[in-house]
Design a protein around this motif. Structure first.
Motif, PDB file in Angstrom:
ATOM      1  N   PRO A   1       2.824   5.862  18.404  1.00 20.32           N
ATOM      2  CA  PRO A   1       3.334   4.594  17.875  1.00 20.32           C
ATOM      3  C   PRO A   1       3.558   3.549  18.964  1.00 20.32           C
ATOM      4  N   VAL A   2       3.585   2.311  18.520  1.00 25.73           N
ATOM      5  CA  VAL A   2       3.963   1.178  19.363  1.00 25.73           C
ATOM      6  C   VAL A   2       5.408   0.838  19.024  1.00 25.73           C
ATOM      7  N   VAL A   3       6.263   0.788  20.040  1.00 25.96           N
ATOM      8  CA  VAL A   3       7.674   0.430  19.877  1.00 25.96           C
ATOM      9  C   VAL A   3       7.853  -0.974  20.446  1.00 25.96           C
TER      10      VAL A   3
ATOM     11  N   GLY B   1      13.218  -2.346  19.242  1.00 21.17           N
ATOM     12  CA  GLY B   1      13.184  -2.635  17.819  1.00 21.17           C
ATOM     13  C   GLY B   1      12.397  -1.582  17.068  1.00 21.17           C
ATOM     14  N   PRO B   2      11.787  -1.985  15.969  1.00 17.15           N
ATOM     15  CA  PRO B   2      11.040  -1.025  15.155  1.00 17.15           C
ATOM     16  C   PRO B   2       9.755  -0.580  15.840  1.00 17.15           C
ATOM     17  N   SER B   3       9.172   0.465  15.282  1.00 14.64           N
ATOM     18  CA  SER B   3       7.893   0.951  15.780  1.00 14.64           C
ATOM     19  C   SER B   3       6.897   0.981  14.625  1.00 14.64           C
ATOM     20  N   PHE B   4       5.629   1.054  14.960  1.00 19.37           N
ATOM     21  CA  PHE B   4       4.593   1.187  13.946  1.00 19.37           C
ATOM     22  C   PHE B   4       3.434   1.979  14.537  1.00 19.37           C
TER      23      PHE B   4
ATOM     24  N   LEU C   1      -6.225  -4.734  14.024  1.00 20.87           N
ATOM     25  CA  LEU C   1      -5.423  -5.390  15.059  1.00 20.87           C
ATOM     26  C   LEU C   1      -4.751  -6.651  14.537  1.00 20.87           C
ATOM     27  N   GLN C   2      -5.452  -7.462  13.758  1.00 19.67           N
ATOM     28  CA  GLN C   2      -4.854  -8.706  13.269  1.00 19.67           C
ATOM     29  C   GLN C   2      -3.651  -8.436  12.360  1.00 19.67           C
ATOM     30  N   ALA C   3      -3.767  -7.447  11.489  1.00 22.11           N
ATOM     31  CA  ALA C   3      -2.651  -7.108  10.604  1.00 22.11           C
ATOM     32  C   ALA C   3      -1.465  -6.594  11.414  1.00 22.11           C
ATOM     33  N   ASP C   4      -1.744  -5.759  12.407  1.00 20.92           N
ATOM     34  CA  ASP C   4      -0.664  -5.223  13.232  1.00 20.92           C
ATOM     35  C   ASP C   4      -0.036  -6.313  14.097  1.00 20.92           C
ATOM     36  N   LEU C   5      -0.832  -7.279  14.545  1.00 21.38           N
ATOM     37  CA  LEU C   5      -0.273  -8.400  15.311  1.00 21.38           C
ATOM     38  C   LEU C   5       0.708  -9.211  14.463  1.00 21.38           C
ATOM     39  N   GLN C   6       0.462  -9.280  13.158  1.00 29.10           N
ATOM     40  CA  GLN C   6       1.377 -10.010  12.293  1.00 29.10           C
ATOM     41  C   GLN C   6       2.750  -9.338  12.269  1.00 29.10           C
ATOM     42  N   LEU C   7       2.774  -8.000  12.254  1.00 21.24           N
ATOM     43  CA  LEU C   7       4.053  -7.274  12.339  1.00 21.24           C
ATOM     44  C   LEU C   7       4.775  -7.632  13.641  1.00 21.24           C
ATOM     45  N   ILE C   8       4.011  -7.685  14.720  1.00 23.50           N
ATOM     46  CA  ILE C   8       4.585  -7.998  16.031  1.00 23.50           C
ATOM     47  C   ILE C   8       5.129  -9.426  16.041  1.00 23.50           C
TER      48      ILE C   8
ATOM     49  N   ILE D   1       1.644 -15.289  20.038  1.00 26.11           N
ATOM     50  CA  ILE D   1       1.171 -13.911  20.019  1.00 26.11           C
ATOM     51  C   ILE D   1      -0.167 -13.897  19.305  1.00 26.11           C
ATOM     52  N   ARG D   2      -1.213 -13.934  20.085  1.00 25.16           N
ATOM     53  CA  ARG D   2      -2.573 -13.909  19.551  1.00 25.16           C
ATOM     54  C   ARG D   2      -3.504 -13.288  20.585  1.00 25.16           C
ATOM     55  N   ILE D   3      -4.699 -12.949  20.172  1.00 23.29           N
ATOM     56  CA  ILE D   3      -5.664 -12.335  21.073  1.00 23.29           C
ATOM     57  C   ILE D   3      -6.918 -13.184  21.161  1.00 23.29           C
TER      58      ILE D   3
END
Length: 194
Positions: free
Chosen positions: A140-142, A156-159, A165-172, A190-192
Protein backbone atom coordinates in the motif's frame (compact mmCIF):
# COMPACT_ATOMS: atom_id res chain seq x y z
CA UNK A 1 -7.09 9.28 14.23
CA UNK A 2 -4.53 8.09 16.78
CA UNK A 3 -2.54 10.68 18.74
CA UNK A 4 0.71 9.33 20.10
CA UNK A 5 0.24 10.03 23.81
CA UNK A 6 1.72 7.08 25.66
CA UNK A 7 5.39 6.62 24.80
CA UNK A 8 6.86 3.28 25.75
CA UNK A 9 10.50 3.61 24.72
CA UNK A 10 13.21 6.11 25.54
CA UNK A 11 13.30 7.22 21.89
CA UNK A 12 9.55 7.88 21.94
CA UNK A 13 9.79 9.84 25.18
CA UNK A 14 12.58 12.03 23.78
CA UNK A 15 10.70 12.48 20.50
CA UNK A 16 7.50 13.49 22.26
CA UNK A 17 9.37 15.89 24.54
CA UNK A 18 10.96 17.58 21.52
CA UNK A 19 7.61 17.74 19.69
CA UNK A 20 5.91 19.28 22.73
CA UNK A 21 8.75 21.76 23.21
CA UNK A 22 8.46 23.04 19.64
CA UNK A 23 4.65 22.98 19.74
CA UNK A 24 4.01 20.15 17.25
CA UNK A 25 1.93 16.95 17.39
CA UNK A 26 2.22 13.58 15.69
CA UNK A 27 -1.01 11.98 14.43
CA UNK A 28 -1.51 8.60 12.80
CA UNK A 29 -4.77 7.62 11.13
CA UNK A 30 -3.84 3.94 11.31
CA UNK A 31 -0.57 2.17 12.15
CA UNK A 32 1.35 1.64 8.92
CA UNK A 33 1.79 -1.93 7.69
CA UNK A 34 5.16 -3.71 7.88
CA UNK A 35 5.65 -3.07 4.16
CA UNK A 36 4.50 0.13 2.52
CA UNK A 37 5.51 3.16 0.50
CA UNK A 38 4.97 6.36 2.48
CA UNK A 39 4.66 9.49 0.39
CA UNK A 40 5.34 12.87 1.95
CA UNK A 41 3.90 16.13 0.72
CA UNK A 42 4.26 18.95 0.40
CA UNK A 43 8.06 19.12 0.25
CA UNK A 44 8.84 22.85 0.38
CA UNK A 45 11.63 23.09 2.97
CA UNK A 46 14.72 21.23 4.14
CA UNK A 47 13.14 21.19 7.61
CA UNK A 48 10.68 18.56 6.28
CA UNK A 49 13.40 15.94 6.77
CA UNK A 50 13.90 16.87 10.42
CA UNK A 51 10.16 16.71 11.09
CA UNK A 52 10.04 13.31 9.39
CA UNK A 53 12.86 12.06 11.62
CA UNK A 54 11.01 13.46 14.64
CA UNK A 55 7.86 11.55 13.68
CA UNK A 56 9.93 8.38 13.27
CA UNK A 57 11.23 8.87 16.81
CA UNK A 58 7.79 9.53 18.31
CA UNK A 59 6.37 6.48 16.53
CA UNK A 60 9.50 4.41 17.27
CA UNK A 61 9.27 3.26 13.67
CA UNK A 62 12.11 2.35 11.34
CA UNK A 63 11.58 3.99 7.97
CA UNK A 64 13.91 4.07 5.01
CA UNK A 65 13.71 7.37 3.18
CA UNK A 66 14.92 8.53 -0.19
CA UNK A 67 17.09 11.61 -0.65
CA UNK A 68 19.21 13.06 -3.43
CA UNK A 69 22.66 11.51 -3.51
CA UNK A 70 24.44 14.81 -2.81
CA UNK A 71 22.81 14.84 0.64
CA UNK A 72 24.82 11.74 1.54
CA UNK A 73 28.26 13.29 1.15
CA UNK A 74 30.56 13.92 4.12
CA UNK A 75 30.17 14.95 6.87
CA UNK A 76 26.50 13.89 7.28
CA UNK A 77 26.27 11.06 4.75
CA UNK A 78 27.03 8.26 7.21
CA UNK A 79 24.60 9.67 9.75
CA UNK A 80 21.80 9.95 7.17
CA UNK A 81 22.39 6.37 6.00
CA UNK A 82 22.27 5.22 9.63
CA UNK A 83 18.92 7.01 9.98
CA UNK A 84 17.51 4.98 7.08
CA UNK A 85 18.47 7.22 4.17
CA UNK A 86 18.80 5.77 0.68
CA UNK A 87 20.57 7.98 -1.87
CA UNK A 88 19.17 8.34 -5.39
CA UNK A 89 20.97 9.84 -8.37
CA UNK A 90 18.37 11.86 -10.26
CA UNK A 91 20.78 12.85 -13.01
CA UNK A 92 20.68 9.44 -14.68
CA UNK A 93 18.56 6.30 -14.85
CA UNK A 94 19.56 3.86 -12.10
CA UNK A 95 16.74 1.26 -12.15
CA UNK A 96 15.62 2.67 -8.82
CA UNK A 97 12.09 1.26 -9.04
CA UNK A 98 13.45 -2.25 -9.67
CA UNK A 99 15.99 -1.96 -6.84
CA UNK A 100 13.36 -0.86 -4.33
CA UNK A 101 10.94 -3.56 -5.50
CA UNK A 102 13.68 -6.12 -4.90
CA UNK A 103 14.17 -4.81 -1.33
CA UNK A 104 10.45 -5.14 -0.64
CA UNK A 105 10.55 -8.76 -1.75
CA UNK A 106 13.71 -9.51 0.23
CA UNK A 107 12.79 -7.93 3.58
CA UNK A 108 10.09 -8.86 6.09
CA UNK A 109 9.72 -5.25 7.22
CA UNK A 110 10.38 -2.40 4.80
CA UNK A 111 8.77 1.02 4.91
CA UNK A 112 10.00 3.38 2.21
CA UNK A 113 9.34 7.14 2.44
CA UNK A 114 9.51 9.18 -0.76
CA UNK A 115 8.81 12.83 -1.51
CA UNK A 116 7.10 12.64 -4.94
CA UNK A 117 7.89 16.28 -5.71
CA UNK A 118 11.56 15.33 -5.64
CA UNK A 119 12.73 18.82 -4.69
CA UNK A 120 11.88 21.72 -2.42
CA UNK A 121 11.20 23.98 -5.41
CA UNK A 122 7.75 24.27 -6.97
CA UNK A 123 7.39 21.61 -9.65
CA UNK A 124 4.89 21.14 -12.45
CA UNK A 125 4.69 17.37 -12.04
CA UNK A 126 5.14 14.71 -9.39
CA UNK A 127 7.58 11.88 -9.98
CA UNK A 128 5.74 8.55 -10.24
CA UNK A 129 8.42 6.19 -8.93
CA UNK A 130 6.62 5.86 -5.59
CA UNK A 131 3.53 4.58 -7.36
CA UNK A 132 5.28 2.06 -9.57
CA UNK A 133 7.34 0.75 -6.65
CA UNK A 134 4.17 0.16 -4.61
CA UNK A 135 2.38 -1.38 -7.59
CA UNK A 136 5.25 -3.75 -8.46
CA UNK A 137 5.89 -4.70 -4.82
CA UNK A 138 2.15 -5.07 -4.16
CA UNK A 139 2.27 -2.87 -1.06
CA UNK A 140 0.00 0.00 0.00
CA UNK A 141 0.77 3.68 -0.35
CA UNK A 142 0.48 5.59 2.95
CA UNK A 143 -0.03 9.35 2.77
CA UNK A 144 2.37 11.12 5.10
CA UNK A 145 2.46 14.83 5.76
CA UNK A 146 4.06 17.73 7.58
CA UNK A 147 1.31 20.33 7.97
CA UNK A 148 2.89 23.62 8.98
CA UNK A 149 -0.48 25.36 9.29
CA UNK A 150 -1.72 23.02 12.05
CA UNK A 151 1.77 22.04 13.31
CA UNK A 152 1.02 18.36 12.83
CA UNK A 153 3.25 15.61 11.45
CA UNK A 154 1.50 12.44 10.55
CA UNK A 155 0.35 9.50 8.54
CA UNK A 156 -3.02 9.65 6.86
CA UNK A 157 -4.95 6.94 5.06
CA UNK A 158 -3.45 4.30 2.83
CA UNK A 159 -4.59 2.71 -0.41
CA UNK A 160 -3.53 -0.17 -2.59
CA UNK A 161 -2.54 1.05 -6.05
CA UNK A 162 -5.22 0.03 -8.52
CA UNK A 163 -3.09 0.37 -11.64
CA UNK A 164 -5.24 3.36 -12.67
CA UNK A 165 -2.76 6.10 -11.81
CA UNK A 166 -5.14 8.97 -12.58
CA UNK A 167 -7.87 7.58 -10.31
CA UNK A 168 -5.37 6.97 -7.52
CA UNK A 169 -3.95 10.48 -7.94
CA UNK A 170 -7.44 11.83 -7.28
CA UNK A 171 -7.43 10.09 -3.87
CA UNK A 172 -4.07 11.70 -3.16
CA UNK A 173 -5.27 15.17 -4.26
CA UNK A 174 -8.29 14.93 -1.97
CA UNK A 175 -6.19 14.02 1.05
CA UNK A 176 -3.56 16.76 0.54
CA UNK A 177 -6.09 19.50 -0.31
CA UNK A 178 -5.85 21.00 3.20
CA UNK A 179 -2.18 20.27 3.96
CA UNK A 180 0.16 23.26 3.94
CA UNK A 181 3.90 23.10 3.45
CA UNK A 182 6.24 25.53 5.13
CA UNK A 183 6.29 27.64 1.95
CA UNK A 184 2.85 27.25 0.33
CA UNK A 185 3.94 29.17 -2.77
CA UNK A 186 6.28 26.24 -3.56
CA UNK A 187 3.43 23.70 -3.56
CA UNK A 188 2.66 22.55 -7.06
CA UNK A 189 -0.42 20.78 -8.34
CA UNK A 190 -0.54 17.04 -7.81
CA UNK A 191 -0.31 15.83 -11.38
CA UNK A 192 1.98 13.76 -13.58
CA UNK A 193 3.65 14.34 -16.89
CA UNK A 194 1.56 12.80 -19.68
Amino acid sequence: MIEQNSPSTCLQRVGQAVARYIGWRVQVEQPPPQKCVIIGAYHTSSSDLWFTLLAMAVLDMKVHWVGKDTLFRAPLGGIFRGLGGIPVNRRQSTDFVERMTFLFRKKDVFRLAIMPEGTRRKVDYWKTGFYYIALAAQVPVVMGFVDYKRKVIGLGPSFNPSGDLQADLQLIREFYANIRGRFPDRQGEIRIRE
